[in-house]
Scaffold this active site. Structure first.
Site, PDB file in Angstrom:
ATOM      1  N   ASP A 281       2.129   3.664   5.492  1.00  0.00           N
ATOM      2  CA  ASP A 281       1.505   2.354   5.655  1.00  0.00           C
ATOM      3  C   ASP A 281       2.137   1.421   4.616  1.00  0.00           C
ATOM      4  O   ASP A 281       2.871   1.846   3.724  1.00  0.00           O
ATOM      5  CB  ASP A 281      -0.025   2.430   5.509  1.00  0.00           C
TER       6      ASP A 281
HETATM    7  C1  NOJ Z   1      -1.447  -2.246   6.898  1.00  0.00           C
HETATM    8  C2  NOJ Z   1      -2.431  -1.653   7.850  1.00  0.00           C
HETATM    9  O1  NOJ Z   1      -3.229  -0.683   7.190  1.00  0.00           O
HETATM   10  C3  NOJ Z   1      -1.825  -1.019   9.071  1.00  0.00           C
HETATM   11  O2  NOJ Z   1      -2.848  -0.719   9.982  1.00  0.00           O
HETATM   12  C4  NOJ Z   1      -0.803  -1.924   9.690  1.00  0.00           C
HETATM   13  O3  NOJ Z   1      -0.271  -1.321  10.836  1.00  0.00           O
HETATM   14  C5  NOJ Z   1       0.261  -2.231   8.671  1.00  0.00           C
HETATM   15  N1  NOJ Z   1      -0.322  -2.907   7.527  1.00  0.00           N
HETATM   16  C6  NOJ Z   1       1.372  -3.097   9.247  1.00  0.00           C
HETATM   17  O4  NOJ Z   1       0.903  -4.361   9.504  1.00  0.00           O
END
Ligand code: NOJ
Length: 794
Positions: A300
Site C-alpha cells: 500500500d
Molecule cells: C491507500 C489506500 O489504503 C489503498 O486502498 C489505495 O488503493 C492506495 N492508497 C492507492 O490509492
C-alpha cells in the site's frame, strides 16, 4: 413448486477439480494453481527470456511504482516520471487516468527505454469507474454476488478504455467495527458473505482472461486483516489469534486468490507484532506456499517505508524484509528503487529474490497483453449512457435494507408510499446533495451526473413535494471536525460548509413538515472525508444537528420515514424507537434519487439484508453476530435486570442490551415470507466421508413461501453451529444464502449443500478439519432464524 439448488461457483469448481484428480485427503493437496494464465508455460517462457536481458537496475526499476497524478496518501514524491520511464526505473504508475495521459507515459517507456517494457497503470476503481454504483458495503447488502460481478465488469470496461488495466479492488477486509471508516469499502462482518463477494468481484474484473479488452487485473486489498484495527482506528495494529486470523479474516483473500486474483496489496497494519508488509507468515507461507499464488504483491502507499515507524529496522533493513517476505512492488515509497540494488551487490540480498519479484510483475504484464498492445485506443469521452444509468439504478434497488416499517395508527404501514402520498415534505441535508450521492472512493465518478432524492421525488410528485434542507450536514459539529473533513483546504469540492443558523433552518423544516401528510428525512454523514480511509469516528450518530432535526420533525406528530444515507452503520437507537419506517440506503451512486424513490413508492420491493450489525451504542463495538460462546451467556434484554447473583454475574452490560439494534442478515420487505422446518438429506454422516473431499455430503432443504400480497425477493440464509468441536466455534455462522423471488402465495423449495467447505474449522494445530460432532442448523430470513434442524457427524 420451484426448487433451487444453491451451489456456489466454488463448490462446482472444486468438484470439477476433484473429479479430474480423484478425491484427495484434505491435508495432502498438491499446490493449487489459482490462475492458469500466470502459471502458463508460454507466459513464463517470455518472462524468463526478458529477465535474462535485464540489468540489475532495470530489474529494480520494475519494483518501483509512483503516483504521477493526484495523491491518495501522504508525502507524494515529486520525481520526473518521464525520465524514470525513459530509463526503465519505474514499473508502474498510479493515479494517471485517461487515454492521453497513460499513452503519453507508455510511449516513453516503449520508445525510449532500452528493453521497452510497458508500464502498468493502476487506479482505485472501487464501485465503478466513470459510472458510480452503490458503495461496496451496499452491494454486500444485496447478498447477490452477481451484482458485484456486474459492477466489476462495468468498472473494468470503463477503466480499460481509460488506459487502466489494473484496479486496486476489491477490498475484502472483514470489517466488524464501524468506527473504522473503511467499513464502507468492505462486504461487512461475515467471512462467508465476504468470500462470495470477493470471488464475484475477481470474476467480474478479470473475466477469466486478463488480456480481454473488457478485463483488468485486480489488486485484492489490504492483505492482511487490515479491518481488525484495534479500536477501529485506521492504520492501527491488529492483534488476534491465528485461528481467528485464518478462519475469519483471511477467508475472503483466500477466496479471491482461488478465483485467480492477479495481484494483492499488502496492508499498513501489523499482525501480532509483525507488520503485514513484511510478514513471512501471511505473505510467504500462506499466500505463496499454501494458496499457490503466482501473481505479485504491491505495497500500500508508502507502506514499505513506514516499516521504519514500526521499528523493525532502518530503511535498508525494512526494504529487504519486505522484499524477502513477498512484497514485490513499492507503491509511492521509492525505497526499493534506492536501496535494493546496493544490497544485492553487497551480497545482503540474493539476486534470485529480485528475479523472482520481477518475474511475478512481468507475468502480470504479459498476461494482460501489455507487451502486444501497450497503448489504449481513443474512445468516445464518457457520457452517462442510459444503459449504464439503468444498470446503476437497478443495482441500487437491490441494496436497500428496510430495517423497520411499523404500522401507524389510522394510516397503516407508511411504506410503500404510492397512493398514500398526498403532500410529502422532504427534509434533510442529504435530500438534495449531489456531491454526497456517489459515496466514498468515487475518484473518477462525476457528481454532476448524480440524481438527488429531491429531483426524483419532484418528478413523481410535482408540487405535492415540499422541501426544506433542515440543517447543514456538519453544522453544529466541533470546529476541529470541520477542519479534518476539509483537510484539502477551506474551499473546493470537498468543503463541507456549516449552515450558520441551525435553529432557524430546523424551525423552517418543522413548518414544512406541518404542511405535509408525511415527512421523509434524508440524513446520514458526509461520504468524503468522514468515511473511507483515515476517517475513523468514536461517535456513530448523525453528524452535526441532524439528530435534533429528526427529533424536531418527529415532535410535529406527522408520520416520518427516515432514509439513512451513509457508508457505515450509524447508531439509530432513538430513531428506531420513534420513527415508524426506516430505509437504509447507504451511498447509492449516480442514480441515488431515482433508486431510493423506486423503493419508497414500491416499484422496487426492498430485498437487501444487513451485511453488518447495527449497534444500539458505540460501546458495543466491535459487534457481530458470529460471537464465540461465553461460559456465562446472558438471557433476556435490559428489562430483565438481575434478580439474584445467578443473574447478575453474566456476560452483559449494565446499561445496554448485548444484542444488535438490527442484526446481521436483517431486512424486511413489503411482503412477508414463511419458512418450513428445514429437512436434512442425510442426518448422519461419517466424518471420514466429510474429510475425503470437498464434495457435498448432505443437503438442507426448506420451503419458503410468500404469504403477503405483493411479489418480493427473500434472501434465504443458512446458519450452523458446531456444538462439540475441539476448539470452540461461533454461536452461529452463515454457511449458505440464496435470493428467491416469489409471487404472492408462491412457495419455493431451496436446497443448500453441506460438505467439508461449510463444516470445517481450524483446530489447535492450525489445520482445517472436521470432527465428530452435532451441528445445529437454522434457515431463515436473518441471523435470528429460528427454524431449526441438526446434522450428526459421526
Ligand atoms: C491507500 C489506500 O489504503 C489503498 O486502498 C489505495 O488503493 C492506495 N492508497 C492507492 O490509492
Amino acid at each position: 413448486m420451484k426448487t433451487s439448488l444453491v451451489c456456489p461457483h466454488r463448490i462446482l469448481a472444486l468438484l470439477l477439480t476433484f473429479a479430474a484428480i480423484g478425491s484427495l485427503p484434505v491435508y495432502a493437496q498438491s499446490k493449487p494453481v489459482p490462475n492458469a494464465q500466470l502459471a502458463s508455460k508460454q507466459v513464463n517462457a517470455r518472462v524468463d527470456a526478458l529477465l535474462r536481458q535485464m540489468t540489475l537496475e532495470e530489474k529494480v526499476g520494475q519494483l518501483a511504482q509512483f503516483s504521477a497524478g493526484y495523491a491518495t496518501g501522504p508525502d507524494a514524491s515529486n520525481v520526473r516520471y518521464d525520465t524514470l520511464a525513459a530509463n526503465g526505473q519505474v514499473g508502474s504508475l498510479l493515479n494517471v487516468v485517461g487515454v492521453e495521459a497513460t499513452n503519453h507515459y507508455q510511449h516513453i517507456a516503449m520508445e525510449k527505454s532500452r528493453l521497452k517494457i510497458p508500464l502498468l497503470f493502476g487506479q482505485d476503481v472501487i464501485h465503478g469507474h466513470r459510472t458510480t454504483f452503490p458503495v461496496p458495503l451496499a452491494l454486500a447488502a444485496s447478498f447477490d454476488p452477481a451484482v458485484a460481478e456486474l459492477v466489476a465488469h462495468y468498472g473494468a470496461t470503463e477503466a480499460r478504455a481509460d488506459g487502466i488495466p489494473w484496479v486496486f479492488s476489491p477490498m475484502v477486509d472483514i470489517a466488524r467495527d464501524p468506527r473504522w471508516g473503511r467499513i464502507v469499502e468492505s462486504a461487512g462482518e461475515d467471512p462467508y458473505l465476504g468470500s462470495a463477494m470477493a470471488r464475484a468481484w475477481v470474476k467480474g474484473y478479470q473475466q477469466d482472461d486478463l488480456s480481454k479488452p473488457d478485463s483488468v487485473a485486480v489488486c485484492v486489498k489490504h492483505y492482511a486483516a487490515y479491518g481488525g484495527a484495534i479500536a477501529g482506528r485506521d492504520y492501527n495494529a491488529v492483534d488476534m489469534g491465528e485461528i481467528t486470523l485464518r478462519q475469519v479474516y483471511l477467508e475472503p483473500y483466500r477466496a479471491a486468490v482461488e478465483a485467480g486474483a492477479a495481484t494483492l496489496m499488502s496492508s499498513f497494519n501489523s499482525i501480532n507484532g509483525i507488520p503485514a508488509s513484511a510478514n513471512p507468515l501471511t505473505l510467504t507461507q500462506i499466500l505463496r506456499k499454501e494458496w499457490g499464488f503466482d501473481g505479485f504483491v504491491d505495497s500500500d502507499w508508502g507502506a514499505v517505508g513506514e516499516l521504519v515507524n514500526h521499528s523493525i529496522g532502518d530503511g535498508e533493513t525494512v526494504a529487504r524484509k519486505a522484499l524477502e517476505a513477498g512484497v514485490e512492488m513499492d507503491m509511492e515509497g521509492n525505497l526499493f528503487g534506492t536501496v535494493i540494488a546496493a544490497q544485492v551487490r553487497a551480497g545482503k540480498i540474493p539476486e534470485s529474490v529480485v528475479d523472482e519479484a520481477v518475474r511475478r510483475i512481468l507475468r502480470v504484464k504479459f498476461a494482460l497483453g501489455l507487451f502486444d498492445h501497450p497503448y489504449t485506443p481513443d474512445s468516445p469521452a464518457y457520457d452517462a449512457t442510459p444503459e449504464r444509468r439503468a444498470a446503476a439504478r437497478k443495482v441500487a434497488g437491490e441494496t436497500f435494507v428496510l430495517p423497520k416499517n411499523d404500522p401507524v395508527e389510522g394510516v397503516g404501514a407508511l411504506l410503500p408510499l404510492a397512493a398514500k402520498a398526498k403532500k410529502v415534505a422532504l427534509i434533510g441535508p442529504l435530500a438534495d446533495n449531489k456531491n454526497e450521492m456517489l459515496g466514498a472512493w468515487a475518484v473518477t465518478g462525476d457528481p454532476k451526473y448524480a440524481v438527488t432524492l429531491k429531483t426524483a421525488l419532484a418528478e413523481r410528485l410535482g408540487d405535492r413535494l415540499l422541501y426544506a434542507q433542515g440543517c447543514g450536514l456538519l453544522s453544529g459539529e466541533d470546529a476541529n471536525v470541520l477542519k479534518r473533513v476539509n483537510f484539502n483546504g477551506p474551499v473546493g469540492a470537498n468543503q463541507k460548509e456549516a449552515v450558520p443558523d441551525d435553529a432557524k433552518t430546523i424551525a423552517e423544516a418543522v413548518a414544512t413538515a406541518k404542511k405535509a401528510d408525511v415527512a421523509i428525512l434524508a440524513l446520514g454523514e458526509p461520504a468524503n472525508w468522514m468515511e473511507g480511509e483515515a476517517s475513523s469516528r468514536v461517535n456513530l450518530g448523525f453528524t452535526g444537528s441532524q439528530e435534533q432535526l429528526l427529533e424536531a420533525v418527529v415532535a410535529t406528530g406527522k408520520p416520518v420515514i427516515l432514509v439513512v444515507l451513509a457508508g457505515r452503520p450509524l447508531e439509530l437507537k432513538w430513531a428506531a424507537s420513534h420513527v415508524p419506517a426506516i430505509l437504509e440506503a447507504w451511498s447509492p451512486g449516480v442514480e441515488a434519487g431515482h433508486a431510493v424513490a423506486d423503493a419508497l413508492f414500491g416499484d422496487v420491493n426492498p430485498s437487501g439484508k444487513l451485511p453488518v450489525s447495527l449497534p444500539r451504542a458505540v460501546g458495543q463495538e466491535p459487534l457481530y453476530y458470529a460471537q464465540l460462546p461465553t461460559g456465562r451467556p446472558a438471557h433476556g434484554d435490559l428489562s430483565h435486570m438481575p434478580q439474584s447473583a445467578d443473574e447478575k454475574f453474566m456476560s452483559r452490560y449494565m446499561d445496554e442490551d448485548n444484542s444488535a439494534l438490527f442484526p446481521f442478515g436483517w431486512g424486511l420487505s413489503y411482503t412477508r415470507f414463511s419458512y418450513s422446518q428445514p429437512t436434512i438429506g442425510r442426518a448422519q454422516v461419517p466424518v471420514r466421508e466429510v474429510l475425503a473431499s470437498h464434495a457435498p455430503v448432505t443437503q438442507v432443504g426448506v420451503d419458503v413461501k410468500n404469504t403477503g400480497s405483493v411479489a418480493g425477493t427473500e434472501v434465504v440464509q443458512l446458519y450452523i453451529r458446531n456444538t462439540a468441536a475441539s476448539v470452540e466455534q461461533p454461536v452461529r455462522e452463515l454457511k449458505g444464502f440464496a435470493r428467491v423471488t416469489l409471487a404472492p402465495g408462491e412457495t419455493q423449495h431451496v436446497v443448500f449443500p453441506l460438505g467439508f467447505d461449510e463444516l470445517n474449522f481450524y483446530n489447535a494445530e492450525i489445520k482445517r478439519t472436521v470432527e465428530p460432532t452435532t451441528y445445529k442448523i437454522w434457515v431463515g430470513g436473518s441471523s435470528l432464524a429460528t427454524a431449526e434442524s441438526s446434522l450428526q457427524v459421526e
